[in-house]
Design a protein around this motif. Sequence first.
Motif, mmCIF file in Angstrom:
data_model
loop_
_atom_site.group_PDB
_atom_site.id
_atom_site.type_symbol
_atom_site.label_atom_id
_atom_site.label_comp_id
_atom_site.label_asym_id
_atom_site.label_seq_id
_atom_site.Cartn_x
_atom_site.Cartn_y
_atom_site.Cartn_z
ATOM 1 N N LEU A 1 0.829 -1.208 0.000
ATOM 2 C CA LEU A 1 0.000 0.000 0.000
ATOM 3 C C LEU A 1 0.862 1.256 0.000
ATOM 4 C CD1 LEU A 1 -2.735 1.452 0.301
ATOM 5 C CD2 LEU A 1 -2.542 1.120 2.777
ATOM 6 N N SER A 2 1.885 1.281 0.824
ATOM 7 C CA SER A 2 2.781 2.439 0.879
ATOM 8 C C SER A 2 3.487 2.644 -0.459
ATOM 9 C CB SER A 2 3.818 2.238 1.989
ATOM 10 O OG SER A 2 4.717 3.319 2.039
ATOM 11 N N LEU A 3 3.910 1.548 -1.078
ATOM 12 C CA LEU A 3 4.551 1.637 -2.393
ATOM 13 C C LEU A 3 3.568 2.156 -3.433
ATOM 14 C CD1 LEU A 3 7.068 1.062 -4.123
ATOM 15 C CD2 LEU A 3 6.195 -1.268 -4.447
ATOM 16 N N ALA A 4 2.312 1.710 -3.354
ATOM 17 C CA ALA A 4 1.289 2.156 -4.306
ATOM 18 C C ALA A 4 0.996 3.648 -4.151
ATOM 19 C CB ALA A 4 0.007 1.343 -4.122
ATOM 20 N N VAL A 5 1.058 4.140 -2.918
ATOM 21 C CA VAL A 5 0.834 5.576 -2.686
ATOM 22 C C VAL A 5 1.915 6.402 -3.375
ATOM 23 C CG1 VAL A 5 0.822 7.386 -0.923
ATOM 24 C CG2 VAL A 5 -0.435 5.259 -0.528
ATOM 25 N N SER A 6 3.170 5.987 -3.218
ATOM 26 C CA SER A 6 4.266 6.721 -3.876
ATOM 27 C C SER A 6 4.141 6.624 -5.393
ATOM 28 C CB SER A 6 5.618 6.187 -3.407
ATOM 29 O OG SER A 6 5.783 4.830 -3.751
ATOM 30 N N ASP A 7 3.765 5.442 -5.908
ATOM 31 C CA ASP A 7 3.588 5.285 -7.355
ATOM 32 C C ASP A 7 2.407 6.104 -7.869
ATOM 33 O OD1 ASP A 7 5.725 3.578 -7.501
ATOM 34 O OD2 ASP A 7 4.532 1.747 -7.418
ATOM 35 N N PHE A 8 1.368 6.237 -7.052
ATOM 36 C CA PHE A 8 0.202 7.039 -7.427
ATOM 37 C C PHE A 8 0.592 8.496 -7.644
ATOM 38 C CE2 PHE A 8 -3.297 9.803 -5.967
ATOM 39 C CZ PHE A 8 -4.274 9.483 -6.910
ATOM 40 N N PHE A 9 1.422 9.032 -6.759
ATOM 41 C CA PHE A 9 1.861 10.417 -6.896
ATOM 42 C C PHE A 9 2.790 10.605 -8.095
ATOM 43 C CE2 PHE A 9 0.632 10.710 -2.346
ATOM 44 C CZ PHE A 9 -0.217 11.802 -2.460
ATOM 45 N N VAL A 10 3.492 9.538 -8.479
ATOM 46 C CA VAL A 10 4.320 9.622 -9.684
ATOM 47 C C VAL A 10 3.451 9.904 -10.901
ATOM 48 C CG1 VAL A 10 5.755 8.277 -11.268
ATOM 49 C CG2 VAL A 10 6.199 8.198 -8.822
ATOM 50 N N GLY A 11 2.255 9.288 -10.927
ATOM 51 C CA GLY A 11 1.339 9.526 -12.043
ATOM 52 C C GLY A 11 0.987 10.995 -12.186
ATOM 53 N N ILE B 1 8.329 16.719 -4.276
ATOM 54 C CA ILE B 1 7.483 15.520 -4.381
ATOM 55 C C ILE B 1 8.228 14.409 -5.089
ATOM 56 C CG2 ILE B 1 5.348 14.606 -5.364
ATOM 57 C CD1 ILE B 1 4.144 17.399 -5.055
ATOM 58 N N ASP B 2 8.959 14.756 -6.137
ATOM 59 C CA ASP B 2 9.710 13.767 -6.921
ATOM 60 C C ASP B 2 10.701 13.019 -6.032
ATOM 61 O OD1 ASP B 2 10.963 12.276 -8.816
ATOM 62 O OD2 ASP B 2 11.870 13.946 -9.879
ATOM 63 N N TYR B 3 11.518 13.756 -5.297
ATOM 64 C CA TYR B 3 12.546 13.122 -4.477
ATOM 65 C C TYR B 3 11.951 12.355 -3.302
ATOM 66 C CZ TYR B 3 16.687 14.952 -6.779
ATOM 67 O OH TYR B 3 17.681 15.192 -7.686
ATOM 68 N N ILE B 4 10.925 12.915 -2.685
ATOM 69 C CA ILE B 4 10.328 12.236 -1.524
ATOM 70 C C ILE B 4 9.709 10.910 -1.932
ATOM 71 C CG2 ILE B 4 8.462 12.350 0.177
ATOM 72 C CD1 ILE B 4 9.019 15.343 0.415
ATOM 73 N N ILE B 5 8.926 10.899 -3.011
ATOM 74 C CA ILE B 5 8.266 9.652 -3.414
ATOM 75 C C ILE B 5 9.270 8.649 -3.971
ATOM 76 C CG2 ILE B 5 6.048 10.771 -3.826
ATOM 77 C CD1 ILE B 5 6.584 10.807 -6.761
ATOM 78 N N THR B 6 10.334 9.158 -4.612
ATOM 79 C CA THR B 6 11.350 8.248 -5.134
ATOM 80 C C THR B 6 12.117 7.581 -3.997
ATOM 81 O OG1 THR B 6 11.614 9.565 -7.145
ATOM 82 C CG2 THR B 6 13.391 8.049 -6.596
ATOM 83 N N PHE B 7 12.557 8.377 -3.038
ATOM 84 C CA PHE B 7 13.310 7.832 -1.916
ATOM 85 C C PHE B 7 12.437 6.940 -1.033
ATOM 86 C CE2 PHE B 7 16.220 11.803 -2.105
ATOM 87 C CZ PHE B 7 16.854 11.256 -3.206
ATOM 88 N N SER B 8 11.170 7.305 -0.882
ATOM 89 C CA SER B 8 10.273 6.453 -0.094
ATOM 90 C C SER B 8 10.022 5.131 -0.813
ATOM 91 C CB SER B 8 8.944 7.171 0.162
ATOM 92 O OG SER B 8 8.249 7.418 -1.046
ATOM 93 N N ALA B 9 9.976 5.154 -2.149
ATOM 94 C CA ALA B 9 9.805 3.915 -2.907
ATOM 95 C C ALA B 9 10.997 2.979 -2.685
ATOM 96 C CB ALA B 9 9.646 4.223 -4.398
ATOM 97 N N VAL B 10 12.199 3.554 -2.666
ATOM 98 C CA VAL B 10 13.399 2.753 -2.388
ATOM 99 C C VAL B 10 13.320 2.162 -0.986
ATOM 100 C CG1 VAL B 10 15.900 2.824 -2.136
ATOM 101 C CG2 VAL B 10 14.819 4.093 -3.988
ATOM 102 N N GLY B 11 12.882 2.981 -0.030
ATOM 103 C CA GLY B 11 12.735 2.490 1.338
ATOM 104 C C GLY B 11 11.692 1.393 1.454
ATOM 105 N N ASN B 12 10.576 1.563 0.740
ATOM 106 C CA ASN B 12 9.523 0.545 0.760
ATOM 107 C C ASN B 12 10.012 -0.768 0.156
ATOM 108 O OD1 ASN B 12 7.415 2.057 1.953
ATOM 109 N ND2 ASN B 12 7.014 3.078 0.017
ATOM 110 N N MET B 13 10.793 -0.681 -0.910
ATOM 111 C CA MET B 13 11.343 -1.891 -1.524
ATOM 112 C C MET B 13 12.272 -2.618 -0.543
ATOM 113 S SD MET B 13 10.263 -2.592 -4.514
ATOM 114 C CE MET B 13 9.384 -1.860 -5.894
ATOM 115 N N THR B 14 13.040 -1.855 0.212
ATOM 116 C CA THR B 14 13.928 -2.458 1.207
ATOM 117 C C THR B 14 13.118 -3.139 2.304
ATOM 118 O OG1 THR B 14 15.535 -0.687 0.781
ATOM 119 C CG2 THR B 14 15.863 -2.020 2.753
#
Length: 325
Positions: free
Chosen positions: A65-75, A102-115
């Motif tokens: 869900l957290s990963l989907a939120v970051s991906d949603f904002f990428v859209g 927004i770009d950096y926050i969602i990108t870095f959070s996506a990396v964190g979520n993957m970890t």
Amino acid sequence: MEETELCFPQLNTSCVKPKRPLSDTVLIYMILSFISLLTAALNLLVIISISHFKQLHTPTNSLILSLAVSDFFVGFLLLFQSMLIDGCWYIGDFMCVLCWCIDYIITFSAVGNMTLISIDRYVAICDPLHYSIRVTQKRVQVCVCLCWICSLFCFIVFFKDNLKQPGQYNSCVGECVIMVSLSEQVVGFFIYFILPITVIVVLYMRVFVVAVSQARAMRSHITTVTVQGSRKVTAKKSEVKAARTLGVVVGVFIICFCPYYCVSLADQENLFNASSAAYVICLYYFNSCLNPLIYASFYPWFRKCTKVIVTLQILKSGSSDTNIL
């Protein structure tokens, strides 16, 4: 001579628009708009599914869900990025900094979520007896919150100068430039790429080895496998399948992000022309659209949830208790 076209014709300090055929510009706009809307729509389905249906309220799905939120904002971010196709930024210096934020926050959070997903699968496969004790819903929620907070904090540290005076590094009106020192780029590169990717690869190599041994045991009708010396545990087929699915997600993530990060510290003008650089950036963002497609391919519950949502059955009373597993 061909007349020069400016971003803001009324200003002498305006940036000059790059020359590009109209057909190319229209095609790029159409492709980016399609990817943007598809990314937002697919990830919104994931967000609604996991948030609404009670059966999906699990620690692993909280990470998804957290990963989907970051991906949603990428859209949505892609819609703003498409403004730069004609080389002009029309909505002001503050919005420029905000979009980069927004770009950096969602990108870095996506990396964190993957970890976090890799750690979750490692514990589930390699230490299943203690999984329910070590990985609880509350602990996962705390980790997800910390992931987003750390992303915001690091952005503020790295971009503090840009936040003080937005647009100070622009050479002309209509430009969107953010300046980060080389030392900060190097630190960010190791914190947000080298370190997490190393953790992800090491953990998934271990998960892969254990998952293969469990699969062989199940094919041989062996109901228990040895984990951590002499301890016996029951092999869970669903956990192995989840590990494989999320392994594909992590693999696609690495493939999409590696080209971008590998050239982030290099002299891109010598390595890439404008077209190849655009492909690297598009691949970087397209990862957010691929994740829901992977879920649809591997998770029957996602396909069932999508059907319930699209047919508006989700509006019925008690739909959150629907059996979708």
